[in-house]
Design a protein around this motif. Structure first.
Motif, mmCIF file in Angstrom:
data_model
loop_
_atom_site.group_PDB
_atom_site.id
_atom_site.type_symbol
_atom_site.label_atom_id
_atom_site.label_comp_id
_atom_site.label_asym_id
_atom_site.label_seq_id
_atom_site.Cartn_x
_atom_site.Cartn_y
_atom_site.Cartn_z
ATOM 1 N N ILE B 13 0.834 -1.197 0.000
ATOM 2 C CA ILE B 13 0.000 0.000 0.000
ATOM 3 C C ILE B 13 0.866 1.243 0.000
ATOM 4 N N THR B 15 1.849 5.199 1.318
ATOM 5 C CA THR B 15 1.922 5.935 2.580
ATOM 6 C C THR B 15 0.638 6.716 2.838
ATOM 7 N N LYS B 17 -2.277 5.494 3.891
ATOM 8 C CA LYS B 17 -3.501 4.684 3.823
ATOM 9 C C LYS B 17 -3.829 4.055 5.171
ATOM 10 N N SER B 80 -2.702 5.353 9.598
ATOM 11 C CA SER B 80 -1.967 6.028 8.521
ATOM 12 C C SER B 80 -0.628 5.318 8.339
ATOM 13 N N ALA B 81 -0.578 4.435 7.371
ATOM 14 C CA ALA B 81 0.615 3.603 7.200
ATOM 15 C C ALA B 81 1.813 4.415 6.719
ATOM 16 N N ARG B 82 2.988 4.026 7.207
ATOM 17 C CA ARG B 82 4.258 4.652 6.802
ATOM 18 C C ARG B 82 5.245 3.562 6.430
ATOM 19 N N PRO B 83 6.288 3.915 5.659
ATOM 20 C CA PRO B 83 7.291 2.898 5.286
ATOM 21 C C PRO B 83 7.891 2.174 6.497
ATOM 22 N N HIS B 85 6.422 0.995 8.882
ATOM 23 C CA HIS B 85 5.515 -0.084 9.290
ATOM 24 C C HIS B 85 5.708 -1.339 8.457
ATOM 25 N N THR B 86 6.555 -1.271 7.447
ATOM 26 C CA THR B 86 6.830 -2.446 6.625
ATOM 27 C C THR B 86 7.413 -3.553 7.485
ATOM 28 N N LEU B 109 3.442 -6.969 5.171
ATOM 29 C CA LEU B 109 3.004 -5.619 4.820
ATOM 30 C C LEU B 109 4.169 -4.821 4.258
ATOM 31 N N SER B 110 3.953 -4.225 3.099
ATOM 32 C CA SER B 110 4.946 -3.323 2.503
ATOM 33 C C SER B 110 4.280 -1.984 2.266
ATOM 34 N N VAL B 111 4.852 -0.925 2.848
ATOM 35 C CA VAL B 111 4.319 0.427 2.685
ATOM 36 C C VAL B 111 5.305 1.223 1.844
#
Lengths: 114, 112
Positions: B13, B15, B17, B80-83, B85-86, B109-111
């Motif tokens: 996804i 950043t 989202k 709010s996903a950020r890199p 969080h990968t 999960l890949s952000v």
């Protein structure tokens, strides 16, 4: 909380050899010590566990030993096979206000070469 | 043997989202857990629950939140996903304390 140290981080053996992974823990009140195996693309799975009222437990080619005085426990795999290749984790309980959760060691990647 | 399911298996996804990782178990276990697994293999407890309407933060600080409205369901949400969080997120359950943990297969999960 509990501090679990695991060694080695990687271990390479030839098929048929034995493999030993060692862990130490810090909380003398801990009384449950499981070992998990994680294969590629899967979640960890319990392979053996030991409780503090015994010093050793065996299940076919796998054994776990516990030394409560020294606060360390070890996983022994005999007659290793290529399918034993995986990441292995030891764990010990972290006690939290009447409950407990498991704290894992950093893992050992075991590679068994044919 | 394991009756614990995680979806999706993989998620890529952008950043910012909002995402929800699903975890369900059919074993009737009261105890459920979320672990984050970094590329170096380490497993870090980020959330746990001892029953319906019970949730606690784990050892590793996480910006995610969880809910436990039903015994069988323990979703994890990132507003709010950020890199950063990968990672691999693993859900687990157990019948009781100091009992066998059953793990799901995880969500990678890949952000971007």
């Amino acid at each position: 909380g509990e501090n679990v140290e695991q060694h080695p981080s990687t271990l390479s053996v030839q098929e048929g050899d034995s493999a030993v992974i060692k862990c130490t823990y810090s909380d003398s009140a801990s009384n449950y010590f499981p070992w998990y195996k994680q294969e590629l693309g899967k979640g960890p799975q319990l392979i053996i566990d030991i409780r503090s009222n015994v010093g050793e437990k065996k299940d076919q080619r796998i054994a776990v030993t516990l030394n409560k005085t020294a606060k360390h426990f070890s996983l022994h795999i005999t007659e290793t096979q290529p399918e034993d290749s995986a990441v292995y984790f030891c764990a010990a309980p972290t006690h939290r206000s009447g409950y407990s959760t498991l704290t894992f060691g950093k893992g050992t990647m075991l590679l068994v070469s044919p | 043997e394991a009756d614990i399911y995680q979806t999706p298996r993989y998620l890529v996804i952008g950043t910012g989202k909002k995402i929800t990782l699903e975890c369900s178990q059919t074993m009737g276990h009261d105890k459920m857990y979320w672990y984050q697994q970094d590329p170096g293999m380490e497993l870090h407890l980020i959330h746990y629950s001892y029953g319906v309407n019970s949730t606690e933060k784990g050892d590793l600080s996480s910006e995610s939140t969880v809910s436990r409205i039903r015994t069988e369901h323990f979703p994890l949400t990132l507003e709010s996903a950020r890199p950063s969080h990968t990672s691999q997120y693993l859900c687990a359950s157990s019948r009781g304390l100091n009992e066998k943990l059953f793990f799901g297969s995880g969500t990678q999960l890949s952000v971007l």
